[in-house]
Design an enzyme around this catalytic site. Structure first.
Site, PDB file in Angstrom:
ATOM      1  N   ALA A 286      48.814   6.277   2.143  1.00  0.00           N
ATOM      2  CA  ALA A 286      49.565   5.210   1.474  1.00  0.00           C
ATOM      3  C   ALA A 286      50.001   4.060   2.377  1.00  0.00           C
ATOM      4  O   ALA A 286      50.279   2.972   1.887  1.00  0.00           O
ATOM      5  CB  ALA A 286      50.782   5.806   0.771  1.00  0.00           C
ATOM      6  N   GLY A 289      51.576   0.575   2.269  1.00  0.00           N
ATOM      7  CA  GLY A 289      52.231   0.767   0.972  1.00  0.00           C
ATOM      8  C   GLY A 289      51.951  -0.268  -0.098  1.00  0.00           C
ATOM      9  O   GLY A 289      52.547  -0.208  -1.175  1.00  0.00           O
ATOM     10  N   GLU A 310      51.504   9.685   3.676  1.00  0.00           N
ATOM     11  CA  GLU A 310      50.975   8.931   4.812  1.00  0.00           C
ATOM     12  C   GLU A 310      51.142   9.810   6.063  1.00  0.00           C
ATOM     13  O   GLU A 310      52.147  10.487   6.208  1.00  0.00           O
ATOM     14  CB  GLU A 310      51.730   7.598   4.929  1.00  0.00           C
ATOM     15  N   ASP A 336      49.583  15.033   6.777  1.00  0.00           N
ATOM     16  CA  ASP A 336      48.156  14.839   7.031  1.00  0.00           C
ATOM     17  C   ASP A 336      47.423  15.122   5.721  1.00  0.00           C
ATOM     18  O   ASP A 336      47.473  16.240   5.201  1.00  0.00           O
ATOM     19  CB  ASP A 336      47.718  15.807   8.137  1.00  0.00           C
ATOM     20  N   ASP A 353      42.561   5.859  -0.397  1.00  0.00           N
ATOM     21  CA  ASP A 353      42.260   4.548   0.231  1.00  0.00           C
ATOM     22  C   ASP A 353      42.188   4.833   1.731  1.00  0.00           C
ATOM     23  O   ASP A 353      43.149   4.632   2.462  1.00  0.00           O
ATOM     24  CB  ASP A 353      43.392   3.574  -0.112  1.00  0.00           C
ATOM     25  N   CYS A 406      38.181  -0.615   2.503  1.00  0.00           N
ATOM     26  CA  CYS A 406      38.114  -2.066   2.691  1.00  0.00           C
ATOM     27  C   CYS A 406      36.969  -2.327   3.668  1.00  0.00           C
ATOM     28  O   CYS A 406      37.160  -2.898   4.745  1.00  0.00           O
ATOM     29  CB  CYS A 406      39.442  -2.593   3.221  1.00  0.00           C
TER      30      CYS A 406
HETATM   31  C1  LIG Z   1      43.374   1.834   4.615  1.00  0.00           C
HETATM   32  S1  LIG Z   1      44.945   2.331   5.068  1.00  0.00           S
HETATM   33  C2  LIG Z   1      45.738   2.501   3.516  1.00  0.00           C
HETATM   34  C3  LIG Z   1      46.269   1.204   2.978  1.00  0.00           C
HETATM   35  C4  LIG Z   1      47.242   1.421   1.848  1.00  0.00           C
HETATM   36  N1  LIG Z   1      46.649   2.162   0.747  1.00  0.00           N
HETATM   37  C5  LIG Z   1      47.819   0.125   1.322  1.00  0.00           C
HETATM   38  O1  LIG Z   1      47.311  -0.412   0.321  1.00  0.00           O
HETATM   39  O2  LIG Z   1      48.787  -0.376   1.915  1.00  0.00           O
HETATM   40  C6  LIG Z   1      44.680   3.989   5.525  1.00  0.00           C
HETATM   41  C7  LIG Z   1      45.967   4.728   5.891  1.00  0.00           C
HETATM   42  O3  LIG Z   1      45.583   6.097   6.084  1.00  0.00           O
HETATM   43  C8  LIG Z   1      46.415   6.646   7.070  1.00  0.00           C
HETATM   44  N2  LIG Z   1      45.780   7.881   7.552  1.00  0.00           N
HETATM   45  C9  LIG Z   1      44.914   8.062   8.567  1.00  0.00           C
HETATM   46  N3  LIG Z   1      44.579   9.350   8.666  1.00  0.00           N
HETATM   47  C10 LIG Z   1      45.226  10.006   7.690  1.00  0.00           C
HETATM   48  C11 LIG Z   1      45.319  11.367   7.287  1.00  0.00           C
HETATM   49  N4  LIG Z   1      44.631  12.324   7.931  1.00  0.00           N
HETATM   50  N5  LIG Z   1      46.107  11.675   6.248  1.00  0.00           N
HETATM   51  C12 LIG Z   1      46.807  10.711   5.592  1.00  0.00           C
HETATM   52  N6  LIG Z   1      46.773   9.404   5.936  1.00  0.00           N
HETATM   53  C13 LIG Z   1      46.007   9.069   6.969  1.00  0.00           C
HETATM   54  C14 LIG Z   1      46.506   5.533   8.096  1.00  0.00           C
HETATM   55  O4  LIG Z   1      47.641   5.725   8.914  1.00  0.00           O
HETATM   56  C15 LIG Z   1      46.626   4.307   7.195  1.00  0.00           C
HETATM   57  O5  LIG Z   1      47.956   4.013   6.968  1.00  0.00           O
END
Ligand SMILES: C[S@@+](CC[C@H](N)C(=O)[O-])C[C@H]1O[C@@H](n2cnc3c(N)ncnc32)[C@H](O)[C@@H]1O
Length: 467
Positions: A286, A289, A310, A336, A353, A406
């Site tokens: 997330a 956010g 997150e 995680d 995402d 993205c």
């Molecule tokens: C593409 S960004 C998400 C953007 C968000 N959905 C938004 O619109 O603001 C991916 C996110 O996944 C998190 N992330 C990375 N590895 C992860 C994991 N194993 N579990 C959960 N989140 C993770 C990263 O820290 C990052 O904040």
């Protein structure tokens, strides 16, 4: 009012004397741009963040702030190509030069080749900057190299560099991109590298978009934002354009609206529009956010609640801040996503995402095209598959997962879905195109947006229903 340091107000270097003297102001602009550049190339800073901080610390405003922003972003966008021009002009590899000298030469090259700053001013101010920031020993070199750079226009340099290249390399030179990104876009669009359409696709990454706002449903409307001075229009029904600093809007500060690309708005809307059972919603990745805030607002309108998860604590804090206006407030969890902290099979709609190379947002992150390497995909693709598998496990039967990146890169998009479909027989792909009727962006069963065509970031969307 007297200066607290005891210095005379108009003494050279004082803020007052700088305000009055355009030459000193322009010096301040270039030193801010140079310092931002060294932070980006040396310390991994983000150009837009460090640039904004240094500009405000230096008290630059109006045209000076705009010029500093242009110099920072424009130089960062061209870094790799400018280095090749500097190598061709100086006859030596940039590896043989101090990193600060390379940054300064790139800044000078950008002024010479891509701005209206007169050549004599670009060269003499670069030499002054070299003396102040690095030392007199490099001024001769800076002067000599920039004089050579100034002997051709940008077009002439690009023609010269492109002449030695294969078709992918030539497009890379002409559009200021690394070759692997050009190859990835050509592959994804099925374009021959010599097709002029490929250049159009990549050139769209060189135009920074205006900030787009999202009106979070149930909290504020687009009309309310227009009444505050925003402009309506654009592919998302929730979007409004805002020229200037969005932080000046109370609705943005209090979370009823946010800054969000229309592509991000449309993928969240697609997950809300699809037919799915009742039950809680999950945003698996997330932070920071933006989509969680939109999904949280959409879920609240249907009487459902969002769980926003997150992995990193500081980004989970950003999610908490992003969703602060929504009632009932979404639950923010720091976990995680590959090892969920919740029972499987309980969510009706799940957004994955996933972390990605961000190749779809190059237009808003000037330095990122030079920072990522194709090897990054070796770590990202397994994580993306694992997060998608976990998203499916979290989903109830009949529920829907939206897999979003993205990035248009095949390895992060279609290849991830293909592998999951080979491994599992409990999911079906739902055609995503009809759920984003605002765009003609269907790519088979998926949606692939493109900045040059859709005016959005290059978002990818796949929708999977759990059988
Ligand atoms: C593409 S960004 C998400 C953007 C968000 N959905 C938004 O619109 O603001 C991916 C996110 O996944 C998190 N992330 C990375 N590895 C992860 C994991 N194993 N579990 C959960 N989140 C993770 C990263 O820290 C990052 O904040």
């Amino acid at each position: 009012m007297s200066d607290p340091t005891g210095a005379r107000e108009d003494q050279p270097g004082s803020d007052r004397s700088r305000e009055r003297n355009p030459h000193l102001r322009r010096d301040a602009v270039r030193s801010v741009a140079f310092r931002a550049l060294t932070e980006v190339t040396g310390n991994g800073a983000y150009a837009n963040i460090v640039g904004g901080q240094l500009i405000s610390q230096a008290g630059l405003e109006g045209r000076d702030a705009a010029l500093a922003t242009e110099l920072i972003n424009g130089t960062c966008r061209g870094l790799g190509t400018y280095e090749r021009i500097i190598e061709a002009a100086s006859g030596r590899s940039t590896d043989s030069l101090e990193a600060d000298v390379v940054d300064l030469l790139c800044l000078g090259t950008h002024q010479l080749l891509a701005t209206r700053i007169p050549a004599h001013a670009a060269i003499s101010t670069s030499v002054d900057l070299a003396r102040q920031q690095i030392g007199a020993r490099v001024t001769g070199l800076v002067n000599a190299v920039l004089r050579k750079v100034s002997q051709r226009t940008l077009e002439q340099w690009l023609d010269r560099l492109a002449a030695d290249q294969d078709p992918i390399g030539a497009v890379a030179v002409r559009t200021l991109h690394p070759e692997w990104i050009v190859a990835a876009c050509a592959d994804r669009l099925g374009l021959d590298p010599s097709d002029p359409a490929l250049q159009t696709v990549l050139e769209a990454n060189n135009i920074a978009p205006e900030p787009t706002l999202v009106a979070r449903p149930g909290l504020i409307t687009v009309d309310d934002l227009v009444a505050e001075g925003a402009e309506s229009g654009g592919p998302s029904p929730l979007q409004a354009m805002w020229r200037g600093n969005p932080g000046r809007l109370a609705a943005v500060r209090d979370g009823r609206a946010g800054v969000q690309d229309p592509g991000s708005q449309l993928v969240a809307l697609a997950l809300e529009r699809i037919d799915a059972p009742q039950g809680p919603w999950l945003d698996l990745c997330a932070g920071p956010g933006g989509k969680a805030a939109l999904l949280g607002a959409l879920a609240a309108e249907r009487g459902e609640r969002l769980v926003a998860s997150e992995r990193t604590m500081h980004r989970a804090d950003l999610v908490t801040s992003a969703v602060k206006a929504i009632r009932p407030r979404p639950a923010v969890v720091c976990a995680d996503g590959t090892q969920p902290a919740w029972r499987s099979g309980q969510f009706a709609r799940v957004l994955a995402d996933v972390p990605c190379t961000g190749l779809g947002a190059l237009r808003r992150r000037p330095e990122s095209r030079w920072r990522h390497q194709p090897e990054d995909l070796d770590d990202l693709a397994p994580l993306q598959r694992s997060l998608l598998a976990s998203a499916i496990d979290s989903c109830m039967f009949g529920g829907v997962v939206a897999y979003v990146t993205c990035s248009p890169h095949r390895a992060e998009t279609i290849a991830v879905i293909d592998q999951i479909l080979q491994q599992r027989d409990d999911v079906t792909v739902i055609p995503a195109g009809p759920l984003v009727p605002e765009l003609d962006a269907a790519d088979g069963d998926f949606v692939q947006m493109w900045p040059h065509r859709d005016g959005t970031d290059a978002m990818f969307l796949a929708l999977l229903r759990r059988n």
